[in-house]
Every structure is written in C-alpha cells, then in structure tokens.
Scaffold this active site. Structure first.
Site, PDB file in Angstrom:
ATOM      1  N   SER A   1      62.973 -49.324  16.404  1.00  0.00           N
ATOM      2  CA  SER A   1      62.274 -50.173  15.449  1.00  0.00           C
ATOM      3  C   SER A   1      62.411 -51.655  15.804  1.00  0.00           C
ATOM      4  O   SER A   1      63.470 -52.116  16.228  1.00  0.00           O
ATOM      5  CB  SER A   1      62.838 -49.938  14.049  1.00  0.00           C
ATOM      6  OG  SER A   1      62.247 -50.799  13.110  1.00  0.00           O
TER       7      SER A   1
ATOM      8  N   GLY B   1      64.044 -61.636  10.927  1.00  0.00           N
ATOM      9  CA  GLY B   1      64.078 -61.688   9.473  1.00  0.00           C
ATOM     10  C   GLY B   1      63.195 -60.659   8.793  1.00  0.00           C
ATOM     11  O   GLY B   1      62.718 -60.876   7.674  1.00  0.00           O
TER      12      GLY B   1
ATOM     13  N   ASN C   1      61.269 -47.204   9.581  1.00  0.00           N
ATOM     14  CA  ASN C   1      62.534 -47.907   9.360  1.00  0.00           C
ATOM     15  C   ASN C   1      62.391 -48.750   8.099  1.00  0.00           C
ATOM     16  O   ASN C   1      61.447 -49.525   7.975  1.00  0.00           O
ATOM     17  CB  ASN C   1      62.829 -48.789  10.583  1.00  0.00           C
ATOM     18  CG  ASN C   1      64.082 -49.615  10.438  1.00  0.00           C
ATOM     19  OD1 ASN C   1      64.121 -50.598   9.710  1.00  0.00           O
ATOM     20  ND2 ASN C   1      65.114 -49.251  11.170  1.00  0.00           N
TER      21      ASN C   1
ATOM     22  N   CYS D   1      71.726 -55.256   6.224  1.00  0.00           N
ATOM     23  CA  CYS D   1      71.179 -56.241   5.299  1.00  0.00           C
ATOM     24  C   CYS D   1      72.069 -56.286   4.059  1.00  0.00           C
ATOM     25  O   CYS D   1      72.784 -55.336   3.769  1.00  0.00           O
ATOM     26  CB  CYS D   1      69.730 -55.900   4.929  1.00  0.00           C
ATOM     27  SG  CYS D   1      69.428 -54.155   4.650  1.00  0.00           S
TER      28      CYS D   1
ATOM     29  N   ILE E   1      73.258 -47.823  18.647  1.00  0.00           N
ATOM     30  CA  ILE E   1      73.728 -48.840  17.729  1.00  0.00           C
ATOM     31  C   ILE E   1      72.604 -49.801  17.379  1.00  0.00           C
ATOM     32  O   ILE E   1      71.649 -49.970  18.137  1.00  0.00           O
ATOM     33  CB  ILE E   1      74.909 -49.647  18.319  1.00  0.00           C
ATOM     34  CG1 ILE E   1      74.479 -50.316  19.630  1.00  0.00           C
ATOM     35  CG2 ILE E   1      76.107 -48.758  18.533  1.00  0.00           C
ATOM     36  CD1 ILE E   1      75.551 -51.266  20.232  1.00  0.00           C
TER      37      ILE E   1
ATOM     38  N   GLY F   1      64.593 -49.839  23.268  1.00  0.00           N
ATOM     39  CA  GLY F   1      64.280 -51.016  22.471  1.00  0.00           C
ATOM     40  C   GLY F   1      63.822 -52.210  23.273  1.00  0.00           C
ATOM     41  O   GLY F   1      62.665 -52.315  23.683  1.00  0.00           O
ATOM     42  N   THR F   2      64.759 -53.112  23.549  1.00  0.00           N
ATOM     43  CA  THR F   2      64.433 -54.395  24.169  1.00  0.00           C
ATOM     44  C   THR F   2      63.686 -54.248  25.496  1.00  0.00           C
ATOM     45  O   THR F   2      62.844 -55.094  25.831  1.00  0.00           O
ATOM     46  CB  THR F   2      65.730 -55.202  24.385  1.00  0.00           C
ATOM     47  OG1 THR F   2      66.365 -55.387  23.108  1.00  0.00           O
ATOM     48  CG2 THR F   2      65.457 -56.557  24.993  1.00  0.00           C
TER      49      THR F   2
END
Length: 311
Positions: A23, A74, A101, A131, A192, A266-267
C-alpha cells in the site's frame, strides 16, 4: 512463462502468484496497468483509505536516502466513499485481488471502514495501525498491543472479509505485538511497515521533511524486515505477508525462507514499474533450478539447525 509453481492460496484467496504490491507504492493498481499484468499479482494493497478525504501533510513529503527513501505523505486519499463509488468499479475489470489498506483515529473508525468495505470486489482489508488513537491520548495503535488488538476486534466485528494487521517495526518487541493481534482475531499479519527516520538539511539547519520525521523504506530496511518476519513466524500460526526492501527474486526468497507465505513489493515500484513481473519470473526460475514444484515448499525453511542440502 507459466506460473504453475507460484500458484498459492492465502486467506481463502486463490492467487496466481504470491507477489503482491504494498500500500502507498502502487496507487490503486490502474496506474501500473501499462507495465504489469495486474491479474498475475497475488493482490494489490491499494492506497491507504480513511473515512474522510485527506489532503496529506504540507511541505516536502519525500526525500531520497542511500538505498531507500523517507516519506511523510500523510495518508492523502479521496476517502472511502469516493473509493467505493468511483475507484472500485473502475479497477474491478483488471481482475486483480483488491486489498484495501485502512487507517483511522479510533477503533470505531476502523470498524466503520471495515463495514463499508464489506462489499464484492474487495478481497481483504489491511489495518494500518501506524497512526495515533485520538481517544487515548494520541498513543500509536501500532506500538501498544491492547490498542492494536482493539482495532482488530472492531474490524472483525464488522466484516466477513479476511483482516490483515500491518505490524510496525517501531516497537521494542514485535513478537508481542504479533501474538496480541493474532489472539484478537487477525487472520494474517503483514510486516514490516516503515521505520521512523529523519534527515536534516545541513545548509538550512532544518529537517528536510515538512513533517520533520518520516517513514524509511527501500532496500536499506530489508535485513530488519527479514529478521522480524523470522521472529514472528516462530511465534504465530496465522499467515505472514513479508515486505520491506524487496527489489529482486533473491530478496523475496529470503522472506519465504524466513516464514512468509507471500511477499509485497513497495518502494522498488517507484524505480522500476515492472519489478513485480521480474520478481515473479525470477521466483519461477529459482524453483525450477531447485527442483521444487511449488513456492510453499520454501516457507519457513530457514532453520538455523538445518543440516540438509543447502547448495
């Protein structure tokens, strides 16, 4: 290339491959349709979704680091109603398993989101607990076992979809967190999430990111992620989706050996939009070279006491 060796089942979902996308790194999937066979992925964990639309953080949101990146987006997103009415109908034809997500500022918010997303076209939900719980003094859900468990219980009470809890690495004992959310009813855990980091501009003498700190991701976090997956795999019975710094099939194999039943990329999607397909092909090659018939034969085989063939 045939994916017969990669076919697997996770949480009742029949997957062509055990390679998913994390996500926040893959949009809603449609953005990558020109580069990736979306139906070949085990699932797409779509952009984090909240009850109300969010603009995200002000100022600089992303900065590159050696072998990774820091971000403080954010949770910018259009909100769950827009997702349900506009985005989900638009992405359903791609034939991918959509895992949503979700984030909230209270356990009740997670429960409401889970109920709203208990609809056809959503395969599962992933709970992002990195969060703050505004009803409990701002404590981070992801750093307190009881707070995280309350989120799981709220979600489970409001959906029949599988519930995945995304574990934060920013804790003293990730095993304690994993065991707590398993006991609360989580159907799986993913880990993670990003590590907390910071970068300072030495010319301006101020933090680079507008939010001061941000989440560190990319290849630099992989050793931490593999270690944590291995630790959690020794302690829980629910499936694990491993993520954190995966850029190649070799990286993915490490996570499977550590105990993950699936992996999420992911990245790496930012630097190579075709990376997931390359990883699927590499996993097929690895299994063929080892004479293995299915990816499940790798899961959890990194036993420190293993004395068998390892060449």
């Amino acid at each position: 290339m045939s994916d017969e060796r990669l076919r697997t089942e996770l949480l009742g979902i029949e997957m062509e491959t055990p390679v998913l996308t994390a996500s926040g790194t893959f949009g809603f999937g449609e953005e990558f349709a020109d580069f990736v066979d979306l139906a070949r992925l085990g699932g797409v964990m779509v952009k984090g979704t909240t009850l109300a639309p969010r603009r995200g953080n002000e100022g600089v949101r992303v900065t590159e680091t050696p072998m990774g990146m820091l971000n403080c987006i954010g949770l910018e997103n259009p909100g769950v109603e827009v997702f349900l009415k506009e985005i989900l109908p638009r992405i359903e034809p791609y034939g991918m398993h959509v895992i949503v997500n979700i984030s909230g500022s209270s356990a009740e918010a997670y429960g409401t989101l889970a109920k709203m997303l208990d609809v056809p076209g959503v395969a599962a939900i992933e709970l992002n607990v990195s969060c703050p719980n505004v009803k409990d003094g701002g404590i981070l859900f992801g750093t307190d076992p009881e707070a995280a468990s309350s989120v799981v219980r709220a979600a489970k009470a409001n959906t029949k979809k599988p519930v995945i809890l995304k574990l934060s690495p920013n804790v003293t004992d990730i095993v304690q967190m994993a065991k707590a959310v398993e006991a609360a009813g989580a159907d799986a855990v993913s880990l993670i999430n990003t590590l907390l980091g910071m970068e300072i501009d030495i010319h301006r003498w101020r933090p680079v990111l507008g939010n001061v700190t941000g989440g560190l991701s990319g290849a630099c976090v992989k050793p931490v992620a593999v270690r944590m997956v291995w630790q959690v795999a020794q302690a829980v019975r629910v499936p694990i989706i491993g993520m954190g710094g995966i850029t190649s099939a070799k990286d993915a194999v490490e996570f499977f050996l550590a105990g993950a039943s699936a992996v999420a990329v992911g990245t790496a999607n930012f630097t190579d939009p075709t990376v997931t397909m390359r990883i699927c092909d590499g996993l097929n090659d690895y299994l063929e070279q080892r004479g293995l018939s299915n990816i499940r034969e790798l899961v959890g085989k990194a036993n420190p006491d293993f004395l068998g063939e390892n060449t």
